[in-house]
Design a protein around this motif. Structure first.
Motif, PDB file in Angstrom:
ATOM      1  N   ALA A 219       0.708  -1.249  -0.077  1.00 37.80           N
ATOM      2  CA  ALA A 219       0.078  -0.038  -0.071  1.00 37.80           C
ATOM      3  C   ALA A 219       0.983   1.222  -0.140  1.00 37.80           C
ATOM      4  N   ALA A 220       0.233   2.266  -0.185  1.00 43.74           N
ATOM      5  CA  ALA A 220       0.859   3.667  -0.194  1.00 43.74           C
ATOM      6  C   ALA A 220       0.465   4.314   1.355  1.00 43.74           C
TER       7      ALA A 220
ATOM      8  N   LEU B 237       4.819   6.429  -3.114  1.00 42.01           N
ATOM      9  CA  LEU B 237       4.937   5.234  -4.096  1.00 42.01           C
ATOM     10  C   LEU B 237       4.490   3.791  -3.102  1.00 42.01           C
ATOM     11  N   LEU B 238       4.162   2.776  -3.704  1.00 40.80           N
ATOM     12  CA  LEU B 238       3.662   1.789  -3.116  1.00 40.80           C
ATOM     13  C   LEU B 238       5.048   1.089  -2.324  1.00 40.80           C
ATOM     14  N   GLN B 239       4.672   0.564  -1.218  1.00 36.93           N
ATOM     15  CA  GLN B 239       5.572  -0.185  -0.265  1.00 36.93           C
ATOM     16  C   GLN B 239       5.096  -1.130   0.363  1.00 36.93           C
ATOM     17  N   ASN B 240       5.898  -1.953   1.074  1.00 33.17           N
ATOM     18  CA  ASN B 240       5.303  -2.860   1.993  1.00 33.17           C
ATOM     19  C   ASN B 240       5.206  -2.185   3.377  1.00 33.17           C
ATOM     20  N   ILE B 241       4.016  -1.803   3.690  1.00 26.99           N
ATOM     21  CA  ILE B 241       4.038  -0.694   4.795  1.00 26.99           C
ATOM     22  C   ILE B 241       4.276  -1.312   5.975  1.00 26.99           C
ATOM     23  N   GLY B 242       3.982  -2.469   6.218  1.00 32.89           N
ATOM     24  CA  GLY B 242       3.925  -3.369   7.658  1.00 32.89           C
ATOM     25  C   GLY B 242       3.002  -4.180   7.646  1.00 32.89           C
TER      26      GLY B 242
ATOM     27  N   PRO C  72       6.508   1.231   8.851  1.00 29.09           N
ATOM     28  CA  PRO C  72       7.878   1.547   9.491  1.00 29.09           C
ATOM     29  C   PRO C  72       8.045   2.869  10.069  1.00 29.09           C
ATOM     30  N   THR C  73       8.771   3.356  10.759  1.00 27.54           N
ATOM     31  CA  THR C  73       9.290   4.797  10.839  1.00 27.54           C
ATOM     32  C   THR C  73      10.832   4.514  11.437  1.00 27.54           C
TER      33      THR C  73
END
Length: 785
Positions: free
Chosen positions: A576-577, A613-618, A658-659
């Protein structure tokens, strides 16, 4: 795509025609279907055709969407939202320039000016005056609730008995969609703070441009020289509205061989399938401009030769001539395509018999190849459009999957175990882009009594990123979000020293001169990400079905059942973004480096874009309860009655991402959010009441959506609950041998309006949850031979 329901078997002719419209007199919909089937010997043939035409519903024709914010009546309302790219232009200069008003913004006093105007630095006299909110442009009435489209489709399905236990099946489907979307007239921003991310951000307006009234070159800066202006924003009304015309063709052909065979005295069933699919899309965009030609038309007059026509951005509405537009504008042409090759083989059957029943097995194999490509217009690839550059993208992947399932009946017709069964499955998937994974599923079914079924299941999931998620080209979308770093009354900049320090570190001027200029519309960069990893999931499900036979035996009901299911789903590495408002807030409030790195600002502090951008949000975690209650009465002298209730109680919905210092978790339960629009009500329910008597069937469908809350800046806004009602009457006359059916219906019979939403990207409401405003009535006639 046309939603064609293909049929493997049909005898004779079937046809239907439907017309529907909104009470406001728009959104006319025509829907026609016809199919014919025949059987002869071992051959079955069915062919069908479908045509759907959807007329537009404009935002200008609904009160809810006539301004950028709910309940707004003017661009001068304190809530803001209208665009600074006005029809007469907005000219914003940098502080400290001795010949221009410090930080001032001007517009044309009496348009059109077709030559150099009279410039007065005070903004009191001459042809220019101070820009006010009343000069902003209201872009909202120029969009669509429903996009006009025309969809044509057809299918052919053939079944041929090759042998006594072997069949050949061939199915071909074709769809064509023609549609056209629109947006308001192009907002042309040029200058160092324009935030386009293209050549337009570097444009200088030369002093020799015949329409530059200021006596100096409006310089974009660079090479150690300061910029003398911030940006010029002009709404290109003379060019007409922007239109996006699409033509999408989709084909698919499926070939199947299936049959059965006997082995060790047991019958097994098999099938082998091959699928080919192709999607080909073309889009034409009108209303764009060539940035290189804009730069030339605004540059030194001596360099504007041959076909170049100097451009007038300072004359107000009507000052941009057809000759100017013909020089700077172009028709953008983009195309994309996807292909699919899919091959599967399956075998099912019973292995042996236990006292409680047969042990069943199913095994299969699938090989899939997918390819996709996107080719934007060459000018867009070169970064010469008014939007951010989009590069050509293409990609492919192939996958192999093997799977097996086993059903084992353990006990039957013994005390407390009317039935006990265990099912298990395993699947191994290997993707050329995402590696391999093996997942397991297990289910237990228990009937302690004939009327009660209890079940529990555990399932693992694996989803590799798709072509668009991996290779999708980057594009810009404007999100209705607010910059917490703007220095206006009530803003976080003024309330929090921490926010001020974090904003300054992100590129906002320490002087406090920055104020968000573009009315709550911030550009967000979206697109695919080749670094994506697969999603994995695990699901727990516990439920039961109660269907008492004694109620049926008593004559009170022909059917009565209650089904309840509890689910607990966790997705890891969810694709997701991150919501851009979350990104802005985490940067301003916490100084999170990972968030601030995705907030790109111009030298004056204006947001050029938020990278999303789309990423592996967690992870995503959701829990809830589904309920279904069904009742059907027996036939009586006054007809038969029915009732069905489907409800969902959402107990939890969270997203973790992630942060820099670990991870953060946001709960969305009972809330709504924009970009993308999505609401998460604690409860949603649908109920259907039906009554049939002789040749008449009637039904009423009620849809309930619990209230949700929206966080708009520091203000919590409640979207109150909604109840929608739909009615339908069907008449099937016996004197026509019940070959004809006549249907009348109304969707949203109570004219329920969607709740107002301030942060939604839709026209002031969440279109994923609520209906388009208005009552929609329809009439349908159907025939079967």
């Amino acid at each position: 795509m046309v939603n064609i329901i293909t049929k493997a078997s049909q005898t004779g002719l079937r046809a239907s025609a439907q017309f529907g419209t909104f009470r406001q007199g728009d959104g006319h919909t025509q829907d026609y279907d016809i199919s014919y089937g025949l059987k002869h010997g071992g051959t079955t043939l069915v062919a069908g055709f479908s045509y759907v035409k959807q007329n537009k519903v404009s935002t200008a024709d609904r009160k809810e969407s006539q301004f950028p914010n709910p309940f707004q009546t003017s661009c001068t309302d304190p809530i803001g939202g209208c665009s600074s790219a006005s029809v007469n232009g907005r000219f914003l200069f940098n502080p400290g320039n001795p010949t221009l008003p410090a930080g001032g913004a001007l517009t044309v006093r009496n348009p059109p000016l077709t030559s150099r105007g009279v410039y007065d630095p005070t903004g009191v006299g001459g042809d220019y005056r101070t820009f006010t909110n009343a000069d902003r442009f209201n872009f909202s009435p120029y969009n669509y609730y429903l996009t006009p489209s025309e969809r044509i489709g057809g299918f052919v399905s053939l079944k041929q008995e090759v042998a006594s236990n072997v069949n050949l099946r061939v199915k071909a489907v074709y769809n064509r969609r023609n549609s056209q979307n629109q947006a308001a007239f192009l907002p042309l921003f040029v200058g160092p703070d324009a935030g386009n991310g293209t050549l337009l951000d570097t444009v200088s307006i030369d002093a020799t441009n015949p329409y530059n009234p200021f006596g100096i070159t409006l310089s974009a800066g660079g090479n150690g020289q300061p910029a003398t202006y911030s940006y010029v924003a002009r709404r290109l009304v003379e060019a007409g509205q922007r239109t996006y015309t699409q033509r999408v063709d989709t084909w698919s052909v499926t070939t199947t061989l299936d049959g059965n065979f006997d082995l060790f005295g047991r019958k097994f069933y098999w099938d082998a399938n091959a699928v080919f699919g192709l999607n080909d899309a073309r889009q034409i965009f009108t209303g764009n401009v060539n940035a290189a030609k804009v730069q030339r038309a605004l540059g030194p007059l001596a360099q504007c030769t041959d076909d170049c026509v100097p451009l007038n951005l300072f004359g107000g509405l009507g000052s941009i001539t057809p000759a100017m537009l013909n020089y700077i504008s172009f028709v953008e042409k983009d195309k994309s395509s996807q292909t699919l090759y899919d091959y599967t083989a399956n075998i099912t059957g019973d292995l042996f018999k236990l006292p409680a029943g047969n042990v069943g097995i199913a095994v299969g194999y699938e090989h899939r190849i997918q390819r996709g490509s996107f080719t934007p217009d060459p000018l867009i690839q070169a970064g010469l459009g008014a939007d951010i550059p989009a590069q050509a993208a293409s990609g492919k992947y192939n996958s192999d999957e093997v799977y097996g399932e086993l059903r084992v009946p353990l006990l039957k017709d013994v005390p407390v175990f009317h039935m006990l069964e265990a099912d298990g499955a395993v699947r191994h998937a290997s993707y050329s882009t995402s590696g391999s994974s093996t997942t397991f599923t297990g289910t237990g079914l228990w009937k302690p009594a004939e009327d009660l079924l209890l079940r529990a299941s555990y399932a693992e999931g694996f989803r590799a990123p798709g072509l668009g998620e991996l290779f999708g080209a980057q594009s810009r979308a404007d999100a209705p979000i607010n910059d917490p770093c703007t220095n206006v009354a009530g803003a976080r900049w003024q309330a929090s020293e921490t926010v001020r320090n974090n904003c300054i570190a992100n590129g906002v001027p320490a002087s406090g001169s920055y104020q968000e200029p573009q009315g709550g519309q911030i550009g967000t960069l979206t697109g695919g990400n080749r670094s994506l990893k697969p999603e994995t999931s695990r699901t727990w499900l516990f439920g039961g079905v109660f269907s008492p036979h004694w109620v049926r035996d008593s004559g009170f009901a022909s059917q009565l059942s209650l089904e309840v299911n509890y689910y607990d789903i966790k997705v890891k590495g969810a694709i997701a973004a991150i919501n851009p408002q979350v990104t802005l807030s985490r940067c301003a409030e916490l100084g999170d480096p990972s968030a601030c790195a995705n907030v790109i600002r111009t030298p004056s502090g204006i947001i050029s874009r938020v990278i999303g951008l789309l990423q592996n949000i967690g992870s995503i975690r959701t829990k809830g309860v589904d309920l279904t209650l069904t009742y059907r009465s027996p036939q009586t002298g006054v007809g038969a009655f029915g009732f069905t209730l489907n409800g969902n109680y959402l107990a939890k919905y969270t997203e973790s991402f992630p942060t820099a210092d670990g991870a953060a978790t946001i709960s969305y339960r009972g809330t709504t959010r924009g970009f993308p629009d999505q609401s998460y009500p604690k409860f949603k329910g649908t109920g259907v009441l039906s009554w049939s008597l002789g040749e008449f069937d009637t039904s009423f469908t009620g849809r309930y959506i619990h209230h949700v809350t929206e966080l708009n800046g520091d203000t919590v806004h409640e979207l109150k609950e909604r109840f929608y009602g739909d009615v339908q009457l069907v008449y099937t006359p016996g004197f026509l041998d019940k070959r004809f059916a006549f249907t009348l219906g109304v969707i949203n019979v109570f004219n329920t309006k969607p709740p107002a939403c301030y942060t939604c990207t839709g026209p002031n409401y969440d279109p994923t949850t609520y209906d388009v405003p208005g009552q929609f009535g329809y009439a349908r006639i159907s025939f079967k031979m």
